[in-house]
Motif scaffolding. Structure first.
Motif, PDB file in Angstrom:
ATOM      1  N   GLU A   1     -54.053  75.457  40.784  1.00  0.00           N
ATOM      2  CA  GLU A   1     -53.638  74.059  40.962  1.00  0.00           C
ATOM      3  C   GLU A   1     -53.573  73.687  42.434  1.00  0.00           C
ATOM      4  O   GLU A   1     -54.004  72.596  42.825  1.00  0.00           O
ATOM      5  CB  GLU A   1     -52.279  73.821  40.305  1.00  0.00           C
ATOM      6  N   ILE A   2     -53.055  74.580  43.259  1.00  0.00           N
ATOM      7  CA  ILE A   2     -52.990  74.307  44.697  1.00  0.00           C
ATOM      8  C   ILE A   2     -54.394  74.139  45.272  1.00  0.00           C
ATOM      9  O   ILE A   2     -54.655  73.232  46.076  1.00  0.00           O
ATOM     10  CB  ILE A   2     -52.224  75.440  45.417  1.00  0.00           C
ATOM     11  N   ARG A   3     -55.305  74.988  44.833  1.00  0.00           N
ATOM     12  CA  ARG A   3     -56.692  74.875  45.303  1.00  0.00           C
ATOM     13  C   ARG A   3     -57.313  73.547  44.868  1.00  0.00           C
ATOM     14  O   ARG A   3     -57.935  72.840  45.675  1.00  0.00           O
ATOM     15  CB  ARG A   3     -57.516  76.039  44.743  1.00  0.00           C
ATOM     16  N   ASP A   4     -57.131  73.185  43.597  1.00  0.00           N
ATOM     17  CA  ASP A   4     -57.776  71.990  43.065  1.00  0.00           C
ATOM     18  C   ASP A   4     -57.148  70.708  43.616  1.00  0.00           C
ATOM     19  O   ASP A   4     -57.849  69.732  43.873  1.00  0.00           O
ATOM     20  CB  ASP A   4     -57.685  71.984  41.535  1.00  0.00           C
ATOM     21  N   ARG A   5     -55.826  70.709  43.774  1.00  0.00           N
ATOM     22  CA  ARG A   5     -55.147  69.486  44.196  1.00  0.00           C
ATOM     23  C   ARG A   5     -55.168  69.295  45.707  1.00  0.00           C
ATOM     24  O   ARG A   5     -55.292  68.168  46.198  1.00  0.00           O
ATOM     25  CB  ARG A   5     -53.693  69.491  43.696  1.00  0.00           C
ATOM     26  N   PHE A   6     -55.040  70.401  46.458  1.00  0.00           N
ATOM     27  CA  PHE A   6     -54.870  70.280  47.911  1.00  0.00           C
ATOM     28  C   PHE A   6     -56.017  70.878  48.719  1.00  0.00           C
ATOM     29  O   PHE A   6     -56.049  70.717  49.935  1.00  0.00           O
ATOM     30  CB  PHE A   6     -53.549  70.937  48.335  1.00  0.00           C
ATOM     31  N   GLY A   7     -56.918  71.594  48.068  1.00  0.00           N
ATOM     32  CA  GLY A   7     -58.072  72.134  48.770  1.00  0.00           C
ATOM     33  C   GLY A   7     -57.746  73.285  49.701  1.00  0.00           C
ATOM     34  O   GLY A   7     -58.481  73.539  50.661  1.00  0.00           O
ATOM     35  N   VAL A   8     -56.641  74.006  49.446  1.00  0.00           N
ATOM     36  CA  VAL A   8     -56.306  75.180  50.246  1.00  0.00           C
ATOM     37  C   VAL A   8     -56.140  76.376  49.320  1.00  0.00           C
ATOM     38  O   VAL A   8     -55.789  76.228  48.143  1.00  0.00           O
ATOM     39  CB  VAL A   8     -55.018  74.978  51.082  1.00  0.00           C
ATOM     40  N   GLY A   9     -56.400  77.558  49.870  1.00  0.00           N
ATOM     41  CA  GLY A   9     -56.333  78.758  49.056  1.00  0.00           C
ATOM     42  C   GLY A   9     -55.064  79.557  49.288  1.00  0.00           C
ATOM     43  O   GLY A   9     -54.616  79.702  50.437  1.00  0.00           O
ATOM     44  N   VAL A  10     -54.477  80.045  48.210  1.00  0.00           N
ATOM     45  CA  VAL A  10     -53.369  80.996  48.281  1.00  0.00           C
ATOM     46  C   VAL A  10     -53.707  82.144  47.337  1.00  0.00           C
ATOM     47  O   VAL A  10     -54.466  81.976  46.383  1.00  0.00           O
ATOM     48  CB  VAL A  10     -52.019  80.354  47.905  1.00  0.00           C
ATOM     49  N   THR A  11     -53.132  83.317  47.606  1.00  0.00           N
ATOM     50  CA  THR A  11     -53.450  84.513  46.830  1.00  0.00           C
ATOM     51  C   THR A  11     -52.310  84.876  45.893  1.00  0.00           C
ATOM     52  O   THR A  11     -51.178  85.073  46.357  1.00  0.00           O
ATOM     53  CB  THR A  11     -53.725  85.700  47.761  1.00  0.00           C
ATOM     54  N   PRO A  12     -52.549  84.960  44.581  1.00  0.00           N
ATOM     55  CA  PRO A  12     -51.495  85.387  43.663  1.00  0.00           C
ATOM     56  C   PRO A  12     -51.301  86.894  43.723  1.00  0.00           C
ATOM     57  O   PRO A  12     -52.251  87.648  43.941  1.00  0.00           O
ATOM     58  CB  PRO A  12     -52.027  84.956  42.297  1.00  0.00           C
ATOM     59  N   ALA A  13     -50.062  87.341  43.534  1.00  0.00           N
ATOM     60  CA  ALA A  13     -49.765  88.773  43.555  1.00  0.00           C
ATOM     61  C   ALA A  13     -48.687  89.083  42.525  1.00  0.00           C
ATOM     62  O   ALA A  13     -47.818  88.261  42.243  1.00  0.00           O
ATOM     63  CB  ALA A  13     -49.308  89.213  44.942  1.00  0.00           C
ATOM     64  N   ASP A  14     -48.746  90.276  41.993  1.00  0.00           N
ATOM     65  CA  ASP A  14     -47.809  90.734  40.969  1.00  0.00           C
ATOM     66  C   ASP A  14     -46.597  91.395  41.638  1.00  0.00           C
ATOM     67  O   ASP A  14     -46.714  92.450  42.254  1.00  0.00           O
ATOM     68  CB  ASP A  14     -48.509  91.735  40.046  1.00  0.00           C
ATOM     69  N   GLY A  15     -45.434  90.760  41.501  1.00  0.00           N
ATOM     70  CA  GLY A  15     -44.206  91.309  42.058  1.00  0.00           C
ATOM     71  C   GLY A  15     -43.228  91.705  40.976  1.00  0.00           C
ATOM     72  O   GLY A  15     -42.007  91.643  41.181  1.00  0.00           O
ATOM     73  N   SER A  16     -43.746  92.115  39.836  1.00  0.00           N
ATOM     74  CA  SER A  16     -42.881  92.427  38.690  1.00  0.00           C
ATOM     75  C   SER A  16     -42.272  93.825  38.763  1.00  0.00           C
ATOM     76  O   SER A  16     -41.390  94.163  37.971  1.00  0.00           O
ATOM     77  CB  SER A  16     -43.665  92.275  37.384  1.00  0.00           C
TER      78      SER A  16
END
Length: 298
Positions: A169-184
């Motif tokens: 959603e951040i990429r599509d709405r704002f055109g910037v990339g963030v990386t998801p990570a598993d912190g479980s």
């Protein structure tokens, strides 16, 4: 006789936040009217009732505030409110769902200042990990930091599924990339912290997400910040009033929730004040909040 400064406050929730009502009145609005259970489809009609009930030159004395607890919905309502204008009939619009825009702006501005003062660098190219990224403050913090050139990782406490959707959603709405990570898992958290130069806790109040064990060996860590003022701290060893103070078990400095909250308060109050004092209608979202937060961050 001077015209009244009127603020119409829209929320999709059953109640409008008393925090926002108090803030608007203290900033100088003469009347603050909450509208609850507002859907996206209601926004156009409400805004047009507001713009057409006063002459065009009174638009600057009329404001729309958008609250709630859903960032995406608030941004959609913000866009709908702007599209509802029929020039020369226009009013000012300010969105700050659950205080997330102003809180995120304050957190990033304080971190930026701490980086400058203690490490001689800015956000650009800095590895930033956000814990609690599925919440409203974490979401906005990720967007602001990524827009400033930080290498942002958003951490999912319950796995990757939700943070992957947020990253998309951040990429599509704002055109910037963030990386998801598993912190479980503890191992996952430790690896993320050790790879980061900035760690931010935007998790629920009263939940400790980063312990001293996670911080051990975090040799790259420069700054940690936490918005949670309810014990225990989101980052163990980070005091609520920390303002560039050392974090236990690290070489990093910390920004506590009181330091962030002080800036957040000034930003929300300041944007309401700007609405009242503007010579022409204005629109404020999280980027405007960040611009103002930078002026207050010390």
């Amino acid at each position: 006789m001077a015209r009244k400064h009127i603020l119409h406050m829209l929320t999709p929730l059953r109640q409008m936040s008393p925090f926002d009502v108090n803030m608007a009145l203290d900033a100088g609005f003469d009347a603050v009217i909450p509208y609850v259970d507002v859907s996206l489809g209601d926004v156009t009609g409400l805004v047009q009732d507001a713009i057409f009930s006063r002459p065009p030159d009174a638009g600057v004395d009329t404001g729309i505030f958008i609250g709630g607890k859903d960032v995406s919905l608030a941004l959609d309502m913000f866009d709908a409110a702007k599209k509802a204008m029929v020039p020369p009939f226009q009013v000012s619009v300010f969105a700050d769902p659950a205080g997330s825009f102003t809180t995120a702006a304050a957190m990033v501005a304080k971190v930026e200042k701490a980086l400058e003062q203690h490490s001689g660098r800015g956000l650009k190219g800095t590895a930033v990990a956000i814990f609690g990224a599925t919440g409203v403050v974490g979401f906005c913090t990720a967007v602001i930091a990524a827009r400033e050139g930080a290498e942002v990782t958003i951490v999912g406490h319950d796995g990757l599924e939700r943070v992957e959707k947020i990253a998309a959603e951040i990429r599509d709405r704002f055109g910037v990339g963030v990386t998801p990570a598993d912190g479980s898992t503890d191992a996952g958290k430790t690896a993320i912290v050790q790879a980061s130069e900035v760690v931010l806790s935007a998790a629920k109040a009263g939940v400790q997400v980063i312990s001293k064990a996670h911080l051990q060996g975090a040799g790259r860590l420069l700054v940690g910040a936490d918005v949670n003022a309810v014990p225990p701290a989101g980052i163990e060893g980070l005091a609520v009033n920390a303002n560039g103070d050392p974090i236990d078990a690290t070489a990093a400095v910390g920004i506590g929730p009181l330091a962030i909250g002080n800036v957040k308060y000034k930003v929300e109050y300041g944007l309401f004040k700007k609405m009242i004092e503007a010579d022409k209608t204005v629109t404020f979202d999280f980027q405007d909040a960040f611009t103002l937060a930078r002026q207050f961050a010390k």
